[in-house]
Design an enzyme around this catalytic site. Structure first.
Site, mmCIF file in Angstrom:
data_model
loop_
_atom_site.group_PDB
_atom_site.id
_atom_site.type_symbol
_atom_site.label_atom_id
_atom_site.label_comp_id
_atom_site.label_asym_id
_atom_site.label_seq_id
_atom_site.Cartn_x
_atom_site.Cartn_y
_atom_site.Cartn_z
ATOM 1 N N GLU A 118 0.821 -1.207 0.000
ATOM 2 C CA GLU A 118 0.000 0.000 0.000
ATOM 3 C C GLU A 118 0.854 1.255 0.000
ATOM 4 O O GLU A 118 0.365 2.361 -0.237
ATOM 5 C CB GLU A 118 -0.967 -0.006 1.182
ATOM 6 C CG GLU A 118 -0.448 0.590 2.477
ATOM 7 C CD GLU A 118 0.605 -0.247 3.167
ATOM 8 O OE1 GLU A 118 1.780 -0.180 2.757
ATOM 9 O OE2 GLU A 118 0.254 -0.967 4.106
ATOM 10 N N HIS A 160 6.564 1.035 11.490
ATOM 11 C CA HIS A 160 6.495 -0.214 10.716
ATOM 12 C C HIS A 160 7.802 -0.514 9.975
ATOM 13 O O HIS A 160 7.996 -1.647 9.519
ATOM 14 C CB HIS A 160 5.346 -0.156 9.708
ATOM 15 C CG HIS A 160 3.991 -0.138 10.329
ATOM 16 N ND1 HIS A 160 3.578 -1.089 11.247
ATOM 17 C CD2 HIS A 160 2.944 0.723 10.171
ATOM 18 C CE1 HIS A 160 2.332 -0.805 11.628
ATOM 19 N NE2 HIS A 160 1.937 0.282 11.003
ATOM 20 N N ASP A 196 0.009 3.258 19.037
ATOM 21 C CA ASP A 196 -0.668 3.252 17.746
ATOM 22 C C ASP A 196 -1.580 2.027 17.668
ATOM 23 O O ASP A 196 -1.262 0.967 18.225
ATOM 24 C CB ASP A 196 0.384 3.193 16.644
ATOM 25 C CG ASP A 196 -0.176 3.436 15.259
ATOM 26 O OD1 ASP A 196 -0.010 4.559 14.749
ATOM 27 O OD2 ASP A 196 -0.754 2.501 14.671
ATOM 28 N N HIS A 198 -1.975 0.111 15.222
ATOM 29 C CA HIS A 198 -1.278 -0.948 14.490
ATOM 30 C C HIS A 198 0.035 -1.296 15.191
ATOM 31 O O HIS A 198 0.773 -0.409 15.613
ATOM 32 C CB HIS A 198 -1.008 -0.508 13.050
ATOM 33 C CG HIS A 198 -2.245 -0.154 12.291
ATOM 34 N ND1 HIS A 198 -2.719 1.143 12.198
ATOM 35 C CD2 HIS A 198 -3.124 -0.934 11.609
ATOM 36 C CE1 HIS A 198 -3.829 1.150 11.477
ATOM 37 N NE2 HIS A 198 -4.106 -0.092 11.116
ATOM 38 N N ASP A 285 -4.769 6.354 16.068
ATOM 39 C CA ASP A 285 -5.755 5.642 15.256
ATOM 40 C C ASP A 285 -6.558 4.618 16.046
ATOM 41 O O ASP A 285 -7.350 3.873 15.462
ATOM 42 C CB ASP A 285 -5.113 4.999 14.023
ATOM 43 C CG ASP A 285 -3.766 4.375 14.299
ATOM 44 O OD1 ASP A 285 -3.310 4.412 15.450
ATOM 45 O OD2 ASP A 285 -3.147 3.863 13.348
ATOM 46 N N TYR A 324 -5.842 8.490 11.256
ATOM 47 C CA TYR A 324 -6.304 8.749 9.893
ATOM 48 C C TYR A 324 -7.718 9.311 9.826
ATOM 49 O O TYR A 324 -8.239 9.499 8.734
ATOM 50 C CB TYR A 324 -6.161 7.468 9.061
ATOM 51 C CG TYR A 324 -4.759 6.934 9.188
ATOM 52 C CD1 TYR A 324 -3.703 7.553 8.543
ATOM 53 C CD2 TYR A 324 -4.476 5.854 10.036
ATOM 54 C CE1 TYR A 324 -2.398 7.115 8.712
ATOM 55 C CE2 TYR A 324 -3.178 5.407 10.206
ATOM 56 C CZ TYR A 324 -2.145 6.043 9.547
ATOM 57 O OH TYR A 324 -0.849 5.620 9.724
#
Length: 343
Positions: A118, A160, A196, A198, A285, A324
């Site tokens: 992505e 990440h 976060d 994620h 997020d 986001y």
């Protein structure tokens, strides 16, 4: 609290992200940082400084040299190969494929260093990634000089990114480099707390075999959430790092009561472990209306999270990660900082 922020973040603005089988405007886009910047000023956090240039010494010490060379030259190689769009590889290595020899072809090389397709690379990505890292480094230097805390408004984010892979909108791992800078300057033990939604797979990967940096992450269960293949509760470190990783994977629909209990446990473990400095991967997020997440935190919850983090009493660098829900990202981010400052 001093804030470090570079206008060069705008250099990175991919026009497409692969999501749900179609190309969409990327969720990670320049307006995210602009909303945070404006909210900082609205709330009186106006001590905002340009970070200057990135110090590549700490980056090179932690990152794979081939990976850095790829990031710096990927766009030029892509264009030289006649590719018309942004750098999005067609293939990435999978099970039982050869990993010992990086491809010469730029499409293959991009796939070799990519962990999630992505994330596109543009002509400005390298410059923006360096500016993001510069903000994190400047915040660390400010805290190391005696400040209680600082906020690096990093964009693109970093948690990440591993030492040799990019993806999840991340290219250089800001939080990991900041943690290592604290270590290099004499801190015996450093903690990275990732809130976060994620999982911070890149940060975990970098420190997984080390016992001097404690990594804790509160995140969506990997069975259900990106990055899917790391962040399980039984990942606790390896070798010298055994016991220095703590993962708190939580299911869809998690609200603040369960989320904050996990945060409190992570804080207690950091305190018991004896950290001398703290790096917070500050993603917001976990918010209830985030378009690519499934937790149910509300804006006031982020202020309370900041208050809880402050109880550690450690020199603290906040590095911006995800978030986001564009119109709320500034409110939620600044709520964490204000909660920390007002605790």
């Amino acid at each position: 609290m001093k804030v470090f922020f570079s206008e060069d973040h705008r250099l990175h603005f991919p026009q497409a992200e692969l999501s749900g089988g179609q190309f969409v405007t990327p969720y990670e886009r320049p307006s995210r940082a602009e909303y945070v910047y404006q909210r900082l000023k609205q709330q009186g956090l106006r001590d905002i400084a340009d970070p200057g240039a990135c110090d590549m010494g700490p980056v090179r010490a932690m990152m794979d040299p081939g990976f850095l060379a790829f990031l710096e030259t990927a766009w030029d190689q892509w264009k030289a190969a006649g590719c018309a769009g942004e750098v999005i590889p067609a293939a990435i290595p999978a099970r039982r494929m050869q990993m010992a020899r990086p491809p010469r072809n730029i499409d293959g090389l991009a796939g070799y260093y990519c962990l999630a397709q992505e994330t596109a690379i543009t002509g400005g990505t390298w410059g923006a990634a360096l500016s993001s890292m510069a903000s994190a480094q400047a915040a660390q230097r400010h805290v190391a000089a005696g400040a209680r805390a600082a906020f690096a408004l990093c964009r693109p984010p970093g948690h990440h990114a591993t030492a040799d892979m990019y993806g999840g909108y991340c290219f250089l791992n800001n939080a990991a480099v900041v943690a290592q800078m604290f270590r290099d300057q004499g801190a015996g033990r450093v903690a990275v707390l990732d809130i976060d939604f994620h999982h911070g797979n890149g940060t975990q990967d970098i420190f997984y075999g080390r016992g001097d940096v404690f990594f804790a992450s509160v995140h969506g269960a990997p069975e259900d959430a990106f990055p899917y293949f790391l962040g399980f509760a039984d990942e606790t470190g390896a070798g010298a790092g055994e016991g220095a990783t703590a993962n708190y994977p939580l299911p869809p629909g998690t609200g603040y009561d369960r989320w904050s209990a996990a945060l409190d446990d992570a804080i207690a473990r950091i305190r018991a472990w004896g950290a001398e400095a703290l790096v917070v991967s500050l993603g917001v997020d976990a918010y209830k209306d985030d378009p690519i997440s499934f937790f149910r935190l509300d804006s006031p919850d982020f202020a309370d999270a900041g208050r809880r983090i402050e109880t550690l009493g450690l020199p603290t660098v906040f590095c911006m990660e995800g978030g986001y829900a564009i119109e709320a990202v500034g409110i939620n981010t600044v709520n964490v900082l204000e909660g920390f400052l007002g605790a």
